[in-house]
Motif scaffolding. Structure first.
Motif, PDB file in Angstrom:
ATOM      1  N   GLY A  12       1.969 -20.305  -0.502  1.00 29.12           N
ATOM      2  CA  GLY A  12       1.061 -20.728  -1.559  1.00 29.12           C
ATOM      3  C   GLY A  12      -0.342 -20.176  -1.380  1.00 29.12           C
ATOM      4  N   ILE A  13      -0.830 -20.167  -0.142  1.00 29.30           N
ATOM      5  CA  ILE A  13      -2.169 -19.630   0.133  1.00 29.30           C
ATOM      6  C   ILE A  13      -2.192 -18.132  -0.128  1.00 29.30           C
ATOM      7  CG2 ILE A  13      -3.901 -19.220   1.922  1.00 29.30           C
ATOM      8  CD1 ILE A  13      -3.812 -22.077   1.060  1.00 29.30           C
ATOM      9  N   ARG A  14      -1.166 -17.420   0.346  1.00 30.48           N
ATOM     10  CA  ARG A  14      -1.123 -15.963   0.128  1.00 30.48           C
ATOM     11  C   ARG A  14      -1.143 -15.635  -1.361  1.00 30.48           C
ATOM     12  NH1 ARG A  14       3.172 -16.164   3.747  1.00 30.48           N
ATOM     13  NH2 ARG A  14       4.652 -15.497   2.144  1.00 30.48           N
ATOM     14  N   ASP A  15      -0.284 -16.302  -2.124  1.00 27.45           N
ATOM     15  CA  ASP A  15      -0.185 -16.004  -3.551  1.00 27.45           C
ATOM     16  C   ASP A  15      -1.476 -16.322  -4.284  1.00 27.45           C
ATOM     17  OD1 ASP A  15       2.365 -15.127  -3.198  1.00 27.45           O
ATOM     18  OD2 ASP A  15       3.342 -16.906  -4.026  1.00 27.45           O
ATOM     19  N   LEU A  16      -2.096 -17.459  -3.940  1.00 30.95           N
ATOM     20  CA  LEU A  16      -3.301 -17.859  -4.646  1.00 30.95           C
ATOM     21  C   LEU A  16      -4.478 -16.955  -4.309  1.00 30.95           C
ATOM     22  CD1 LEU A  16      -4.146 -19.860  -6.725  1.00 30.95           C
ATOM     23  CD2 LEU A  16      -4.674 -21.509  -4.917  1.00 30.95           C
ATOM     24  N   LEU A  17      -4.641 -16.624  -3.022  1.00 31.31           N
ATOM     25  CA  LEU A  17      -5.712 -15.707  -2.640  1.00 31.31           C
ATOM     26  C   LEU A  17      -5.503 -14.343  -3.280  1.00 31.31           C
ATOM     27  CD1 LEU A  17      -6.190 -16.496   1.171  1.00 31.31           C
ATOM     28  CD2 LEU A  17      -7.617 -17.232  -0.739  1.00 31.31           C
ATOM     29  N   GLU A  29      -2.951  -6.573  -0.359  1.00 30.50           N
ATOM     30  CA  GLU A  29      -1.652  -6.547   0.298  1.00 30.50           C
ATOM     31  C   GLU A  29      -1.504  -7.829   1.103  1.00 30.50           C
ATOM     32  OE1 GLU A  29      -0.354  -3.023   2.287  1.00 30.50           O
ATOM     33  OE2 GLU A  29      -1.649  -1.742   1.064  1.00 30.50           O
ATOM     34  N   LEU A  30      -0.252  -8.277   1.274  1.00 34.68           N
ATOM     35  CA  LEU A  30       0.013  -9.566   1.906  1.00 34.68           C
ATOM     36  C   LEU A  30       0.863  -9.406   3.154  1.00 34.68           C
ATOM     37  CD1 LEU A  30       0.911 -11.606  -1.317  1.00 34.68           C
ATOM     38  CD2 LEU A  30      -1.326 -11.418  -0.211  1.00 34.68           C
ATOM     39  N   ALA A  31       0.576 -10.245   4.155  1.00 41.89           N
ATOM     40  CA  ALA A  31       1.390 -10.317   5.369  1.00 41.89           C
ATOM     41  C   ALA A  31       1.541 -11.784   5.725  1.00 41.89           C
ATOM     42  CB  ALA A  31       0.729  -9.550   6.514  1.00 41.89           C
ATOM     43  N   GLU A  32       2.766 -12.176   6.096  1.00 38.30           N
ATOM     44  CA  GLU A  32       3.004 -13.587   6.375  1.00 38.30           C
ATOM     45  C   GLU A  32       2.974 -13.916   7.860  1.00 38.30           C
ATOM     46  OE1 GLU A  32       7.468 -14.766   6.287  1.00 38.30           O
ATOM     47  OE2 GLU A  32       7.172 -13.383   4.611  1.00 38.30           O
ATOM     48  N   ASN A  33       2.820 -12.898   8.720  1.00 43.15           N
ATOM     49  CA  ASN A  33       2.721 -13.140  10.157  1.00 43.15           C
ATOM     50  C   ASN A  33       2.057 -11.940  10.825  1.00 43.15           C
ATOM     51  OD1 ASN A  33       4.817 -11.131  10.451  1.00 43.15           O
ATOM     52  ND2 ASN A  33       6.311 -12.733   9.971  1.00 43.15           N
ATOM     53  N   ALA A  34       1.855 -12.051  12.135  1.00 39.61           N
ATOM     54  CA  ALA A  34       1.154 -11.002  12.866  1.00 39.61           C
ATOM     55  C   ALA A  34       1.956  -9.703  12.901  1.00 39.61           C
ATOM     56  CB  ALA A  34       0.857 -11.483  14.283  1.00 39.61           C
ATOM     57  N   THR A  35       3.268  -9.806  12.950  1.00 33.28           N
ATOM     58  CA  THR A  35       4.109  -8.607  12.978  1.00 33.28           C
ATOM     59  C   THR A  35       3.904  -7.767  11.724  1.00 33.28           C
ATOM     60  OG1 THR A  35       5.790  -9.730  14.312  1.00 33.28           O
ATOM     61  CG2 THR A  35       6.472  -7.751  13.119  1.00 33.28           C
ATOM     62  N   GLN A  36       3.933  -8.423  10.560  1.00 33.63           N
ATOM     63  CA  GLN A  36       3.708  -7.699   9.307  1.00 33.63           C
ATOM     64  C   GLN A  36       2.274  -7.180   9.229  1.00 33.63           C
ATOM     65  OE1 GLN A  36       4.835 -10.027   5.903  1.00 33.63           O
ATOM     66  NE2 GLN A  36       6.972 -10.248   6.559  1.00 33.63           N
ATOM     67  N   ALA A  37       1.323  -7.967   9.746  1.00 33.85           N
ATOM     68  CA  ALA A  37      -0.079  -7.544   9.720  1.00 33.85           C
ATOM     69  C   ALA A  37      -0.288  -6.302  10.586  1.00 33.85           C
ATOM     70  CB  ALA A  37      -0.971  -8.687  10.204  1.00 33.85           C
ATOM     71  N   ARG A  38       0.363  -6.254  11.751  1.00 33.66           N
ATOM     72  CA  ARG A  38       0.248  -5.074  12.617  1.00 33.66           C
ATOM     73  C   ARG A  38       0.764  -3.824  11.894  1.00 33.66           C
ATOM     74  NH1 ARG A  38       2.714  -8.605  16.449  1.00 33.66           N
ATOM     75  NH2 ARG A  38       1.209  -9.406  17.981  1.00 33.66           N
TER      76      ARG A  38
END
Length: 250
Positions: A12-17, A29-38
């Motif tokens: 919900g936070i990712r979608d709203l931001l 662009e969106l990442a739901e954890n550190a692995t995706q962010a890396r």
């Protein structure tokens, strides 16, 4: 505008931001954890990263430290958390975070933080300098901007009272704000013989459709104009049967 990476494990936070920042013209662009962010950071350069502290795999402060040690902290980073301590805040700013946003995040606070971060970014993509004031906060998580506006993650009914109070003169309000020809014919007049609840719903639907059309479908600007918190605004529009399709272009 800016290329922004939002890292948060809450959908919900990712979608709203993402929607708010897209409304402002940014590419998100969106990442739901550190692995995706890396992976995202290794593949792209970003103008700004919004980074949640508490995530299931690796916390945001540890990820921030990884980027700093690897020379990847070339963009301003705004930390986000609803449970961080002052020690966590100090550590993150020491590593290189620019500022904090404490959840629930208000709309105005988010936009101010983003604009300030983009303005302080050095020409050519250098890392932004952390704000000294963040290191000296006496208690709680540093909040560089005073709280104002409606919460993103919390609901408030204050806006509804303001909207409802307008129903004393619905025809005058609509006709004063715009020429008749710019509104659908169904919105030019209201049947005042109806029960109050039905008449109010009819007016509120016309009111929100007017502002959606005026603001080109931007929920961010409609929320600011009408004084409603975004989560409450979405629920209100769905309740009234207002079409939420965003008009793009221009």
């Amino acid at each position: 505008m800016a290329n922004i990476l939002v890292v948060d494990d809450e959908l919900g936070i990712r979608d709203l931001l993402s929607e708010i920042l897209n409304d402002e013209g940014h590419s998100v662009e969106l990442a739901e954890n550190a692995t995706q962010a890396r992976s995202a950071r290794n593949a792209h350069e970003y103008d700004l990263v919004l980074l949640d502290i508490w995530m299931p795999d690796t916390d945001g402060v540890s990820l921030l430290k990884e980027w700093a040690m690897a020379g990847l902290l070339t963009m301003p980073v705004i930390m986000m958390s609803g449970h961080a301590t002052i020690d966590t805040a100090v550590e993150a700013t020491r590593i290189g975070a620019l500022s904090f946003l404490e959840k629930p995040i208000t709309l105005q606070k988010l936009l101010k933080a983003v604009n300030q971060a983009l303005e302080t970014q050095e020409p050519g993509g250098g890392p932004a300098t952390p704000q000294p004031s963040l290191r000296a906060a006496p208690s709680s998580i540093p909040a560089p901007f005073p709280g104002e506006g409606g919460d993103i993650a919390a609901t408030s009914g204050s806006g509804l009272a303001a909207t409802t109070a307008l129903t004393d003169a619905p025809v005058l309000l609509v006709r004063t704000m715009t020429p008749e020809k710019s509104l659908p014919s169904a919105h030019r007049d209201f049947d005042l013989d109806k029960p109050l609840r039905e008449a109010r719903d009819e007016f509120e639907k016309a009111y929100f459709e007017f502002h959606l059309a005026k603001e080109g479908g931007s929920m961010t600007r409609v929320a600011e104009k009408t004084g409603l918190e975004r989560t409450h605004l979405y629920r209100k529009l769905r309740q009234l049967g207002v079409e939420l399709g965003r008009k793009r272009g221009g």
